[in-house]
Design a protein around this motif. Structure first.
Motif, PDB file in Angstrom:
ATOM      1  N   UNK A   1      18.982 -66.037  36.335  1.00 39.77           N
ATOM      2  CA  UNK A   1      17.644 -65.691  36.810  1.00 39.77           C
ATOM      3  C   UNK A   1      17.150 -66.714  37.835  1.00 39.77           C
ATOM      4  N   UNK A   2      16.285 -66.257  38.728  1.00 36.57           N
ATOM      5  CA  UNK A   2      15.597 -67.147  39.656  1.00 36.57           C
ATOM      6  C   UNK A   2      14.319 -67.630  38.990  1.00 36.57           C
ATOM      7  N   UNK A   3      14.177 -68.951  38.828  1.00 32.72           N
ATOM      8  CA  UNK A   3      13.027 -69.526  38.138  1.00 32.72           C
ATOM      9  C   UNK A   3      11.873 -69.836  39.087  1.00 32.72           C
ATOM     10  N   UNK A   4      12.189 -70.013  40.360  1.00 34.93           N
ATOM     11  CA  UNK A   4      11.153 -70.341  41.337  1.00 34.93           C
ATOM     12  C   UNK A   4      11.787 -70.741  42.648  1.00 34.93           C
ATOM     13  N   UNK A   5      10.947 -71.259  43.549  1.00 35.00           N
ATOM     14  CA  UNK A   5      11.432 -71.659  44.858  1.00 35.00           C
ATOM     15  C   UNK A   5      10.738 -72.909  45.346  1.00 35.00           C
ATOM     16  N   UNK A   6      11.401 -73.645  46.231  1.00 36.70           N
ATOM     17  CA  UNK A   6      10.880 -74.891  46.780  1.00 36.70           C
ATOM     18  C   UNK A   6      11.084 -74.907  48.286  1.00 36.70           C
ATOM     19  N   UNK A   7      10.091 -75.435  48.997  1.00 34.35           N
ATOM     20  CA  UNK A   7      10.244 -75.765  50.412  1.00 34.35           C
ATOM     21  C   UNK A   7       9.989 -77.266  50.537  1.00 34.35           C
ATOM     22  N   UNK A   8      10.964 -77.972  51.096  1.00 34.92           N
ATOM     23  CA  UNK A   8      10.762 -79.403  51.294  1.00 34.92           C
ATOM     24  C   UNK A   8      11.553 -79.893  52.495  1.00 34.92           C
ATOM     25  N   UNK A   9      11.232 -81.113  52.906  1.00 33.91           N
ATOM     26  CA  UNK A   9      11.989 -81.781  53.958  1.00 33.91           C
ATOM     27  C   UNK A   9      12.558 -83.074  53.391  1.00 33.91           C
ATOM     28  N   UNK A  10      13.620 -83.558  54.030  1.00 34.91           N
ATOM     29  CA  UNK A  10      14.221 -84.846  53.652  1.00 34.91           C
ATOM     30  C   UNK A  10      14.420 -85.676  54.902  1.00 34.91           C
ATOM     31  N   UNK A  11      14.197 -86.986  54.778  1.00 37.35           N
ATOM     32  CA  UNK A  11      14.477 -87.852  55.926  1.00 37.35           C
ATOM     33  C   UNK A  11      15.689 -88.723  55.652  1.00 37.35           C
ATOM     34  N   UNK A  12      16.068 -89.519  56.647  1.00 40.11           N
ATOM     35  CA  UNK A  12      17.309 -90.300  56.555  1.00 40.11           C
ATOM     36  C   UNK A  12      17.267 -91.355  55.461  1.00 40.11           C
ATOM     37  N   UNK A  13      16.063 -91.785  55.063  1.00 40.37           N
ATOM     38  CA  UNK A  13      15.958 -92.809  54.026  1.00 40.37           C
ATOM     39  C   UNK A  13      15.882 -92.199  52.625  1.00 40.37           C
ATOM     40  N   UNK A  14      16.036 -90.881  52.536  1.00 40.64           N
ATOM     41  CA  UNK A  14      16.084 -90.225  51.233  1.00 40.64           C
ATOM     42  C   UNK A  14      14.744 -89.793  50.681  1.00 40.64           C
ATOM     43  N   UNK A  15      13.678 -89.950  51.466  1.00 45.01           N
ATOM     44  CA  UNK A  15      12.371 -89.504  50.990  1.00 45.01           C
ATOM     45  C   UNK A  15      12.227 -87.998  51.157  1.00 45.01           C
ATOM     46  N   UNK A  16      11.597 -87.385  50.188  1.00 43.90           N
ATOM     47  CA  UNK A  16      11.401 -85.936  50.185  1.00 43.90           C
ATOM     48  C   UNK A  16       9.906 -85.634  50.273  1.00 43.90           C
ATOM     49  N   UNK A  17       9.557 -84.673  51.120  1.00 45.85           N
ATOM     50  CA  UNK A  17       8.190 -84.160  51.156  1.00 45.85           C
ATOM     51  C   UNK A  17       8.212 -82.714  50.695  1.00 45.85           C
ATOM     52  N   UNK A  18       7.524 -82.451  49.609  1.00 46.08           N
ATOM     53  CA  UNK A  18       7.487 -81.116  49.011  1.00 46.08           C
ATOM     54  C   UNK A  18       6.265 -80.375  49.536  1.00 46.08           C
ATOM     55  N   UNK A  19       6.482 -79.220  50.153  1.00 52.19           N
ATOM     56  CA  UNK A  19       5.396 -78.443  50.746  1.00 52.19           C
ATOM     57  C   UNK A  19       5.002 -77.244  49.883  1.00 52.19           C
ATOM     58  N   UNK A  20       5.948 -76.638  49.222  1.00 45.74           N
ATOM     59  CA  UNK A  20       5.626 -75.520  48.331  1.00 45.74           C
ATOM     60  C   UNK A  20       6.516 -75.578  47.093  1.00 45.74           C
ATOM     61  N   UNK A  21       5.907 -75.305  45.949  1.00 44.18           N
ATOM     62  CA  UNK A  21       6.651 -75.080  44.717  1.00 44.18           C
ATOM     63  C   UNK A  21       6.117 -73.782  44.133  1.00 44.18           C
ATOM     64  N   UNK A  22       6.929 -72.758  44.211  1.00 42.99           N
ATOM     65  CA  UNK A  22       6.507 -71.421  43.815  1.00 42.99           C
ATOM     66  C   UNK A  22       7.233 -71.011  42.536  1.00 42.99           C
ATOM     67  N   UNK A  23       6.462 -70.653  41.530  1.00 39.35           N
ATOM     68  CA  UNK A  23       7.044 -70.181  40.278  1.00 39.35           C
ATOM     69  C   UNK A  23       5.962 -69.528  39.439  1.00 39.35           C
ATOM     70  N   UNK A  24       6.311 -68.445  38.782  1.00 36.28           N
ATOM     71  CA  UNK A  24       5.327 -67.784  37.910  1.00 36.28           C
ATOM     72  C   UNK A  24       4.988 -68.646  36.704  1.00 36.28           C
ATOM     73  N   UNK A  25       5.994 -69.122  36.000  1.00 37.86           N
ATOM     74  CA  UNK A  25       5.721 -69.908  34.787  1.00 37.86           C
ATOM     75  C   UNK A  25       6.825 -70.933  34.497  1.00 37.86           C
ATOM     76  N   UNK A  26       7.630 -71.244  35.506  1.00 36.24           N
ATOM     77  CA  UNK A  26       8.735 -72.188  35.315  1.00 36.24           C
ATOM     78  C   UNK A  26       8.613 -73.388  36.255  1.00 36.24           C
TER      79      UNK A  26
END
Length: 266
Positions: A191-216
């Motif tokens: 099953x698909x539990x949800x979805x994520x949109x993010x970016x990553x840079x060269x130093x390993x930092x992540x910026x999370x822009x969307x976390x989509x999920x009904x209940x997971x």
């Protein structure tokens, strides 16, 4: 005056001087300014500069895009030189923008303002904008939070649009406004539990822009953190009304900056 009839040097000057005492450092050089306009889909044709003689003293940057079937106008920044505040420059910029939005047949106007910028919020409220939500820029230190049987699966934007449940996010969190974006679905193999949109840079930092999920959402966050255990994750402009906010808060994320999300139906 329409920004398309002005020089980029004047635009940059009015931006930097207008934001010189802002609580967040957003001054930039010309390359950064042009890159910001391009990445956020802000257009000189929709933007305005106010002059006193030959001196630029105020600017508003605008964009217009369709978001989930609604033609949406976005104020991506209004800046007035400190010595020209409370002299009608900000009102002129907002009024000119709203007139242009209506001429372009936009249905909705939207913007964000830092929560403690009460003078700007009051100005927008004078023109009919209403605070619809509070947005949080949140950060969590690196560290694994345990094992999970779920995993991330890279997908393209078409699959994202077709398969991922959507909750509302502001302009800067929309895919068209995110440079270097990556789309993922969180799946347990069946099953698909949800979805994520993010970016990553060269130093390993992540910026999370969307976390989509009904209940997971909790499982989605756990999967992201276990996939990148050494990454410091910043969650950008997360609406309080979105279930992701509570998931992030319970997951140890702390608010670094808070904004209001304002809208006006046109």
């Amino acid at each position: 005056m329409s920004m398309k009839d002005c020089s980029f040097e004047d635009a940059l000057t009015s931006w930097n001087e207008g934001f010189q005492d802002y609580s967040v450092q957003i001054q930039m050089d010309l390359d950064g300014f042009l890159k910001m306009m391009s990445s956020k889909r802000l257009s000189p044709a929709y933007s305005f500069i106010v002059y006193d003689g030959d001196q630029p003293v105020g600017i508003v940057l605008n964009g217009i895009q369709e978001i989930v079937g609604t033609k949406t106008a976005y104020n991506g920044g209004t800046a007035v030189h400190p010595s020209y505040r409370k002299r009608g420059v900000g009102r002129l910029l907002v009024h000119s923008s709203l007139s242009m939005y209506e001429k372009e047949n936009a249905s909705l106007a939207t913007l964000e303002a830092i929560s403690d910028n009460q003078s700007a919020i009051a100005l927008y409220e004078t023109y009919g904008y209403k605070v619809v939500d509070h947005l949080h820029i949140m950060r969590s230190p690196a560290g694994n939070i345990g094992e999970t049987l779920s995993h991330l699966e890279s997908i393209d934007e078409r699959i994202w649009n077709e398969q991922i449940t959507k909750g509302e996010y502001p302009w800067q969190n929309q895919p068209f406004s995110i440079e270097g974006k990556e789309f993922y679905k969180v799946t347990d193999g069946v099953a698909t539990l949800g979805g994520l949109i993010f970016t990553r840079n060269d130093s390993g930092k992540i910026t999370l822009f969307q976390m989509q999920s009904k209940n997971k959402g909790e499982e989605c966050l756990k999967t992201l953190r276990s996939s990148y255990p050494d990454a410091i994750i910043t969650a950008f402009n997360i609406p309080e009304s979105n279930p992701a906010y509570e998931v992030l808060k319970q997951g140890g994320f702390e608010t670094q900056l808070q904004q209001v999300w304002m809208k006006k139906v046109l």
